[in-house]
Design an enzyme around this catalytic site. Structure first.
Site, PDB file in Angstrom:
ATOM      1  N   PHE A   1       0.806  -1.239   0.000  1.00 15.40           N
ATOM      2  CA  PHE A   1       0.000   0.000   0.000  1.00 15.40           C
ATOM      3  C   PHE A   1       0.831   1.277   0.000  1.00 15.40           C
ATOM      4  O   PHE A   1       0.410   2.299   0.561  1.00 15.40           O
ATOM      5  CB  PHE A   1      -0.960   0.015   1.209  1.00 15.40           C
ATOM      6  CG  PHE A   1      -1.605  -1.312   1.497  1.00 15.40           C
ATOM      7  CD1 PHE A   1      -2.452  -1.901   0.574  1.00 15.40           C
ATOM      8  CD2 PHE A   1      -1.338  -1.985   2.681  1.00 15.40           C
ATOM      9  CE1 PHE A   1      -3.026  -3.138   0.826  1.00 15.40           C
ATOM     10  CE2 PHE A   1      -1.906  -3.226   2.937  1.00 15.40           C
ATOM     11  CZ  PHE A   1      -2.753  -3.800   1.999  1.00 15.40           C
ATOM     12  N   CYS A   2       2.007   1.250  -0.612  1.00 10.47           N
ATOM     13  CA  CYS A   2       2.897   2.433  -0.601  1.00 10.47           C
ATOM     14  C   CYS A   2       3.119   2.917   0.826  1.00 10.47           C
ATOM     15  O   CYS A   2       3.186   4.136   1.082  1.00 10.47           O
ATOM     16  CB  CYS A   2       2.341   3.561  -1.466  1.00 10.47           C
ATOM     17  SG  CYS A   2       2.279   3.156  -3.209  1.00 10.47           S
ATOM     18  N   ALA A   3       3.200   1.981   1.743  1.00 13.81           N
ATOM     19  CA  ALA A   3       3.462   2.322   3.146  1.00 13.81           C
ATOM     20  C   ALA A   3       4.402   1.263   3.705  1.00 13.81           C
ATOM     21  O   ALA A   3       4.107   0.602   4.702  1.00 13.81           O
ATOM     22  CB  ALA A   3       2.152   2.390   3.928  1.00 13.81           C
TER      23      ALA A   3
END
Ligand code: PMP
Length: 460
Positions: free
Chosen positions: A373-375
């Site tokens: 999740f781009c995290a």
């Protein structure tokens, strides 16, 4: 006893979408040859357009002309529409009279713009380690330094850590997400603003997830800057917004150099303009701006808290359903049961997230997000370096979507998938997939091979 959301019987809640969306009844083919209504549980990535937004865009398109660059009638109409959109978006967000509303491509673009205007020498930029990469990576370029603070297990503990960092060295900007794109959990933004302002720091709210799900009053919150993306706010036409204090924006070098951002140009010199145009060089995206304004109009016409109630009913429905399945765990950043938008992150024991995502799509017509999740830092904190899954809702979601997800996961855990999947070059896919997306959609998809000759697993 007061009635809380979780004591309202699910059956009364969220049976129907709150607002009609384009593609809300999209039919998709399954591996077994049947078709089903697509259950879109990926609003947090990109939400469908509201029907009213698409209608507004269709009304505007005949008048589409060059914004601020033409004497013809369409150009004049387009220029007026573009500036009217700017004003109405500012009003919808509760922007202060002196705030600028700058159109960008998306939140990432807006954050990069803000990073380019933080005055050199004004202090560090503070973030938490739970942020989306769009609110981590741009700060490497900003101010004197970027400090990424590890969140604690509680909100209070996290605030203590932020306070310690604010005391340690001057901070120019505290850049925080309004709602986690992984778990949906909300940060108490007013509390963060009070803390940061007490230490002379400004606050940026990454509202990519917050703006679609909650009404925002920037002046009341007191945050200095806020950004979001149209495509998550039911307006997927390529625009985003950065709104906030004029002084840094007017004083900085333009984000982009080019036409529209200037007052006067010679072959050797330039006098830049001030205001939003300073950072919007190039021909603006009229449709993107109009679409965001139309989305705010439609969302603003809902009953106050309608979105919260709708999404919370769906979130609880999924959480309750997942809790009853062995080996499926929901993820949370903070202890307790704090408020969240309509997002649920989870993992299924024994299955790679991509495997589950492919199964949900191919066998049940459900779209979720899998991965990190781009995290990445947050997923590392969860000990989920292989990723997780995320189901997310919005105004077009309905109870049946939530129930379908829970039932599909129950069947996965109890019976396993009906078909075989492999982790191919393009991620997890069915080993045999007779579906022809180009034929199904009637769109030129540019796929290299017909389904019969495709080798999705990369083994032939
Ligand atoms: N911040 C958050 C919290 C997000 O969820 C996202 C998108 N997933 C972004 C920033 C970046 O948004 P965009 O890709 O539209 O620039």
């Amino acid at each position: 006893m007061s009635t809380t959301l979780s004591t309202v019987p699910h059956v009364l809640c969220a049976e129907e979408p709150l607002l009609p969306v384009v593609g809300g009844d999209l039919q998709v083919p399954l591996l077994d040859g049947s078709t089903v209504r697509f259950a879109n549980l990926d609003y947090a990535a990109t939400a469908p357009a509201l029907a009213s937004v698409a209608e507004r865009v269709a009304r505007v398109l005949p008048y589409s002309g060059s914004v601020h660059r033409g004497a013809g009638l369409p150009s004049q109409v387009s220029s007026a529409l573009y500036e009217a959109a700017r004003r109405s978006i500012g009003a919808a967000l509760g922007a202060r009279a002196d705030d600028l509303v700058v159109f960008t491509r998306n939140t990432t673009d807006a954050t990069n713009l803000l990073a380019s205007v933080v005055p050199i020498g004004s202090g560090d930029v503070l973030t938490l380690d739970l942020e989306h990469h769009a609110n981590l990576l741009p700060w490497h370029r900003a101010g004197d330094g970027h400090r990424c603070v590890a969140h604690a297990d509680t909100v209070d503990g996290t605030f203590e850590r932020l306070e310690a960092e604010l005391r340690r060295r001057p901070v120019a900007l505290l850049a925080l997400t309004g709602a986690s794109n992984v778990t949906g959990e909300l940060l108490p933004i007013r509390r963060a603003v009070a803390l940061a302002h007490a230490h002379g720091a400004r606050v940026f709210v990454d509202a990519a997830q917050l703006a679609p799900h909650r009404a925002i009053d920037l002046a009341a919150i007191g945050a200095d800057y806020l950004a979001f993306s149209g495509h998550k706010l039911y307006a997927p036409y390529g625009s985003g917004v950065l709104v906030g204090r004029r002084d840094w924006l007017d004083a900085a070098e333009p984000y982009l150099a080019g036409g529209g951002a200037v007052r006067e140009v010679t072959t050797t010199a330039v006098e830049w303009t001030t205001g939003p145009a300073r950072h919007e060089a190039g021909t603006p995206n009229l449709v993107g701006a109009v679409a965001i304004a139309a989305a705010f109009e439609a969302l603003g016409a809902l009953q106050p808290e309608a979105r919260e109630t709708h999404e919370e009913a769906l979130r609880q429905r999924v959480l309750d359903g997942l809790a009853a399945i062995d080996g499926v765990d929901a993820l949370r950043i903070w202890e307790g049961d704090g408020e969240a938008i309509g997002v649920v992150a989870f993992a299924v024991d024994g299955y790679a997230p991509g495997h589950v995502g492919a199964y949900l799509s191919a066998e049940h017509g459900i779209g979720v997000r899998d991965g990190r999740f781009c995290a990445h830092p947050l997923l590392a904190r969860f000990g989920r370096t292989a990723g997780a899954l995320r189901a997310s809702f919005g105004v077009g979601s309905r109870a049946e979507d939530a129930d379908r997800l829970v039932e599909a996961l129950r069947r996965l855990v109890e019976e396993g998938p009906r078909h075989a999947y492999c982790d191919g070059p393009a991620g997890w896919v069915p080993e045999q997939d007779p579906r022809d997306l180009a034929a199904w959609t009637g769109l030129e998809l540019g796929l290299d091979t017909a389904p019969a000759t495709r080798s999705p697993c990369g083994n032939g």
